[in-house]
Scaffold this motif. Structure first.
Motif, PDB file in Angstrom:
ATOM      1  N   ILE A 106      -0.710 -14.396   0.275  1.00  0.00           N
ATOM      2  CA  ILE A 106      -0.783 -13.884  -1.097  1.00  0.00           C
ATOM      3  C   ILE A 106      -2.236 -13.574  -1.454  1.00  0.00           C
ATOM      4  O   ILE A 106      -2.540 -12.506  -1.988  1.00  0.00           O
ATOM      5  N   ASN A 107      -3.132 -14.499  -1.160  1.00  0.00           N
ATOM      6  CA  ASN A 107      -4.550 -14.313  -1.491  1.00  0.00           C
ATOM      7  C   ASN A 107      -5.149 -13.118  -0.750  1.00  0.00           C
ATOM      8  O   ASN A 107      -5.934 -12.356  -1.321  1.00  0.00           O
ATOM      9  N   GLN A 108      -4.778 -12.952   0.518  1.00  0.00           N
ATOM     10  CA  GLN A 108      -5.302 -11.833   1.294  1.00  0.00           C
ATOM     11  C   GLN A 108      -4.794 -10.505   0.732  1.00  0.00           C
ATOM     12  O   GLN A 108      -5.561  -9.557   0.578  1.00  0.00           O
ATOM     13  N   LYS A 109      -3.520 -10.461   0.414  1.00  0.00           N
ATOM     14  CA  LYS A 109      -2.940  -9.238  -0.147  1.00  0.00           C
ATOM     15  C   LYS A 109      -3.581  -8.915  -1.495  1.00  0.00           C
ATOM     16  O   LYS A 109      -3.917  -7.766  -1.777  1.00  0.00           O
ATOM     17  N   CYS A 110      -3.770  -9.932  -2.315  1.00  0.00           N
ATOM     18  CA  CYS A 110      -4.404  -9.751  -3.623  1.00  0.00           C
ATOM     19  C   CYS A 110      -5.849  -9.264  -3.452  1.00  0.00           C
ATOM     20  O   CYS A 110      -6.294  -8.355  -4.152  1.00  0.00           O
ATOM     21  N   GLN A 111      -6.565  -9.845  -2.504  1.00  0.00           N
ATOM     22  CA  GLN A 111      -7.947  -9.425  -2.239  1.00  0.00           C
ATOM     23  C   GLN A 111      -7.996  -7.980  -1.767  1.00  0.00           C
ATOM     24  O   GLN A 111      -8.857  -7.206  -2.191  1.00  0.00           O
ATOM     25  N   ASP A 112      -7.053  -7.607  -0.895  1.00  0.00           N
ATOM     26  CA  ASP A 112      -6.996  -6.223  -0.418  1.00  0.00           C
ATOM     27  C   ASP A 112      -6.753  -5.254  -1.577  1.00  0.00           C
ATOM     28  O   ASP A 112      -7.379  -4.192  -1.648  1.00  0.00           O
ATOM     29  N   ILE A 113      -5.859  -5.630  -2.480  1.00  0.00           N
ATOM     30  CA  ILE A 113      -5.560  -4.788  -3.641  1.00  0.00           C
ATOM     31  C   ILE A 113      -6.797  -4.665  -4.536  1.00  0.00           C
ATOM     32  O   ILE A 113      -7.144  -3.567  -4.981  1.00  0.00           O
ATOM     33  N   CYS A 114      -7.473  -5.777  -4.773  1.00  0.00           N
ATOM     34  CA  CYS A 114      -8.676  -5.753  -5.617  1.00  0.00           C
ATOM     35  C   CYS A 114      -9.798  -4.941  -4.968  1.00  0.00           C
ATOM     36  O   CYS A 114     -10.485  -4.169  -5.652  1.00  0.00           O
ATOM     37  N   ASP A 115      -9.969  -5.085  -3.663  1.00  0.00           N
ATOM     38  CA  ASP A 115     -10.993  -4.305  -2.952  1.00  0.00           C
ATOM     39  C   ASP A 115     -10.678  -2.817  -3.026  1.00  0.00           C
ATOM     40  O   ASP A 115     -11.565  -1.993  -3.283  1.00  0.00           O
ATOM     41  N   GLU A 116      -9.415  -2.488  -2.802  1.00  0.00           N
ATOM     42  CA  GLU A 116      -9.002  -1.089  -2.872  1.00  0.00           C
ATOM     43  C   GLU A 116      -9.213  -0.544  -4.290  1.00  0.00           C
ATOM     44  O   GLU A 116      -9.652   0.591  -4.473  1.00  0.00           O
ATOM     45  N   TRP A 117      -8.916  -1.374  -5.283  1.00  0.00           N
ATOM     46  CA  TRP A 117      -9.087  -0.968  -6.678  1.00  0.00           C
ATOM     47  C   TRP A 117     -10.556  -0.670  -6.976  1.00  0.00           C
ATOM     48  O   TRP A 117     -10.878   0.316  -7.631  1.00  0.00           O
ATOM     49  N   ASP A 118     -11.435  -1.525  -6.484  1.00  0.00           N
ATOM     50  CA  ASP A 118     -12.873  -1.293  -6.670  1.00  0.00           C
ATOM     51  C   ASP A 118     -13.315   0.006  -5.998  1.00  0.00           C
ATOM     52  O   ASP A 118     -14.090   0.781  -6.565  1.00  0.00           O
ATOM     53  N   ARG A 119     -12.822   0.239  -4.773  1.00  0.00           N
ATOM     54  CA  ARG A 119     -13.165   1.479  -4.066  1.00  0.00           C
ATOM     55  C   ARG A 119     -12.670   2.702  -4.835  1.00  0.00           C
ATOM     56  O   ARG A 119     -13.380   3.703  -4.959  1.00  0.00           O
ATOM     57  N   LEU A 120     -11.448   2.617  -5.363  1.00  0.00           N
ATOM     58  CA  LEU A 120     -10.908   3.735  -6.146  1.00  0.00           C
ATOM     59  C   LEU A 120     -11.791   4.030  -7.356  1.00  0.00           C
ATOM     60  O   LEU A 120     -12.052   5.196  -7.664  1.00  0.00           O
ATOM     61  N   GLY A 121     -12.246   2.988  -8.021  1.00  0.00           N
ATOM     62  CA  GLY A 121     -13.124   3.170  -9.173  1.00  0.00           C
ATOM     63  C   GLY A 121     -14.423   3.846  -8.784  1.00  0.00           C
ATOM     64  O   GLY A 121     -14.893   4.765  -9.469  1.00  0.00           O
ATOM     65  N   GLU A 122     -15.010   3.406  -7.672  1.00  0.00           N
ATOM     66  CA  GLU A 122     -16.270   3.994  -7.204  1.00  0.00           C
ATOM     67  C   GLU A 122     -16.094   5.453  -6.801  1.00  0.00           C
ATOM     68  O   GLU A 122     -16.902   6.312  -7.157  1.00  0.00           O
ATOM     69  N   VAL A 123     -15.033   5.736  -6.052  1.00  0.00           N
ATOM     70  CA  VAL A 123     -14.788   7.101  -5.593  1.00  0.00           C
ATOM     71  C   VAL A 123     -14.473   8.008  -6.787  1.00  0.00           C
ATOM     72  O   VAL A 123     -14.890   9.172  -6.812  1.00  0.00           O
TER      73      VAL A 123
END
Length: 156
Positions: A106-123
């Motif tokens: 769960i934590n890994q999946k949540c971290q992946d989602i948060c990382d992807e979300w940050d990347r989307l914001g930056e892009v």
């Protein structure tokens, strides 16, 4: 003696019922987490690649303005989706708090989602900047072209 055993059994049964409820709650939360995660991943699929596209480089000014409007609509959609990402993180936290047996996944999946979300914001920000820069360039070119055209008309 009989009453003492009976009370112990009743306490034991109450503990088992409480544990069963906790496990049912965990199961419900885990299903909810995976469901919301899947919806999120479906929504984000292909977004990062689309945002990295340099399709604006071959546009004229009116096409670029249409791309800017499209990007503004995406930014609104992205802002609306922020709440969903926060819900996913909150469910993950609740699963952690309740000692879910598969917290690591769960934590890994949540971290992946948060990382992807940050990347989307930056892009998204980089694309906005690129679109605005290209708009300035095309605006300048159009102004120079029109100025040159008016000069030629006046000189004739």
């Amino acid at each position: 003696m009989f009453w003492l055993r009976r009370r112990r059994r009743e306490r034991h049964i109450r503990r088992l019922i409480a544990e069963l409820r906790r496990l049912e709650r965990l199961d419900h939360l885990a299903k909810k987490f995976y469901h919301k995660s899947q919806i999120h991943q479906s929504w984000t699929e292909g977004k990062e690649e689309a945002l990295k596209s340099e399709d604006y480089r071959s546009c004229n000014l009116s096409e670029l303005k249409a791309l800017i409007k499209k990007h503004e609509a995406f930014e609104s959609d992205l802002a609306a989706h922020q709440d969903r990402v926060e819900q996913i993180a909150a469910i993950a936290q609740e699963l952690n708090d309740l000692d879910y047996h598969d917290c690591a996944t769960i934590n890994q999946k949540c971290q992946d989602i948060c990382d992807e979300w940050d990347r989307l914001g930056e892009v998204t920000q980089r694309r906005r900047q690129s679109l605005e820069n290209m708009e300035k360039i095309l605006d300048t070119i159009e102004q120079l072209y029109l100025g040159n055209l008016f000069s030629k008309i006046r000189n004739k």
